[in-house]
Design an enzyme around this catalytic site. Sequence first.
Site, PDB file in Angstrom:
ATOM      1  N   ARG A  63      23.953  25.779  18.995  1.00 58.83           N
ATOM      2  CA  ARG A  63      23.646  26.023  20.409  1.00 58.83           C
ATOM      3  C   ARG A  63      22.246  26.579  20.653  1.00 58.83           C
ATOM      4  O   ARG A  63      21.586  26.133  21.589  1.00 58.83           O
ATOM      5  CB  ARG A  63      24.725  26.821  21.127  1.00 58.83           C
ATOM      6  N   THR A  64      21.769  27.482  19.847  1.00 61.27           N
ATOM      7  CA  THR A  64      20.419  27.998  20.095  1.00 61.27           C
ATOM      8  C   THR A  64      19.400  26.872  19.887  1.00 61.27           C
ATOM      9  O   THR A  64      18.484  26.679  20.690  1.00 61.27           O
ATOM     10  CB  THR A  64      20.101  29.183  19.164  1.00 61.27           C
ATOM     11  N   LYS A  93      10.563  22.510  -2.968  1.00 65.53           N
ATOM     12  CA  LYS A  93       9.665  22.294  -4.128  1.00 65.53           C
ATOM     13  C   LYS A  93       8.970  23.586  -4.511  1.00 65.53           C
ATOM     14  O   LYS A  93       8.117  23.614  -5.385  1.00 65.53           O
ATOM     15  CB  LYS A  93       8.604  21.240  -3.787  1.00 65.53           C
ATOM     16  N   ARG A 114      14.261  30.524  13.195  1.00 68.55           N
ATOM     17  CA  ARG A 114      15.501  31.234  12.842  1.00 68.55           C
ATOM     18  C   ARG A 114      15.523  31.351  11.321  1.00 68.55           C
ATOM     19  O   ARG A 114      15.207  30.405  10.601  1.00 68.55           O
ATOM     20  CB  ARG A 114      16.732  30.468  13.294  1.00 68.55           C
ATOM     21  N   HIS A 143      18.046  38.894  18.118  1.00 68.20           N
ATOM     22  CA  HIS A 143      18.144  37.535  18.666  1.00 68.20           C
ATOM     23  C   HIS A 143      17.676  37.640  20.120  1.00 68.20           C
ATOM     24  O   HIS A 143      18.475  37.616  21.058  1.00 68.20           O
ATOM     25  CB  HIS A 143      19.592  37.060  18.574  1.00 68.20           C
TER      26      HIS A 143
HETATM   27  N1  ASP Z   1      24.982  32.574  17.876  1.00 68.87           N
HETATM   28  C1  ASP Z   1      24.809  33.990  17.734  1.00 68.87           C
HETATM   29  C2  ASP Z   1      23.790  34.307  16.646  1.00 68.87           C
HETATM   30  O1  ASP Z   1      23.132  33.416  16.171  1.00 68.87           O
HETATM   31  C3  ASP Z   1      26.077  34.719  17.548  1.00 68.87           C
HETATM   32  C4  ASP Z   1      26.826  34.444  16.287  1.00 68.87           C
HETATM   33  O2  ASP Z   1      26.420  33.597  15.482  1.00 68.87           O
HETATM   34  O3  ASP Z   1      27.856  35.105  16.116  1.00 68.87           O
HETATM   35  O4  ASP Z   1      23.631  35.459  16.290  1.00 68.87           O
END
Ligand code: ASP
Length: 320
Positions: A63-64, A93, A114, A143
């Site tokens: 989702r992010t 590598k 991320r 986050h």
């Molecule tokens: N999607 C959120 C995160 O990336 C919450 C989770 O994963 O629990 O932190």
Amino acid sequence: MLAHINGNFKGKDIVSLRQFDPHSLQKLFTLASEMSSLAKKAKGSNLLHGTITTLLFYEPSSRTFGSFSAAIKRLGGQTVDIINPQVFSSVSKGESFEDTIRVFESYSNALVIRHPEKGAALKAADIAAFVPVINAGDGIGEHPTQALLDLYTIYEKFHHLDNLIGVFAGDMLNGRTVKSLLRGLSHYKGITAYLLSPKALQLAKEDYNDFAASGITLIQIEKEEDIPKNAHFWYWTRVQKERFSSLADYEKVKNKFILSKRLLSAYGNKDLILMHPLPRVGEIETDVDEDKRALYLRSQVRNGMYVRMALLALVLGKIK
Ligand code: ASP
């Protein structure tokens, strides 16, 4: 060094909610609300036309990742999508983190990262000298864009962010969304946060002291009977399985507190809103979804895209 926003987002890295202040948050919310009207128009916008943002995701995300991707495309921008570089790219590598950041920096106008390690986004921000870096989750750290959309969702309902009572449930120790949201709320007065979790998942001492010093009233609770009936929002979270070294330890603490219709009728009130950063893995029963107060699969998700559209437009200097 992290720059404070102070009303000016242009070119700034977005790594922590520490960088924010009420004025900057208000500016973002106003623009997010404009973005929501814009996104509803079939025509879309060309605000980010000619820009490329690299989405560099070292950790699973749907989702992010999807929300950033949709936000950029709705504004006519483009993305370079790098998922699991440790498996599929030169990182496998043996390329260093520094080199990877430098390479993608030179392709892009912004980097969204991320990473499983706390502090990795800050490190990327220090390495990338020419483009802004946005933290899309750094291990158990923060986050920020999730917190921005959470704050916006709360603001949309109550029209203010001070004098609020929130109940946070689940994994306070490892959950980065709770920490970012608390950091965001710490910019406002009169915040009380009830933290409902088993002892083993309570905030780390350092985080507890940090939030307490920032002025939030923190109340750690371990029983549902201690949930206050006058809360403005409940923020449920999953226990972060991937942060446990032993599955047995995870099994011991998972789903201790389940949001059910029963819990809601026992401790909820009519104006309450129910939030969750998703994904949920059993800690909210699905029959709660139909309740009007449940925003986690409704406005909370949509707001993620609007807030990210607004943030990118500001950081890329397309809107002052
Ligand atoms: N999607 C959120 C995160 O990336 C919450 C989770 O994963 O629990 O932190």
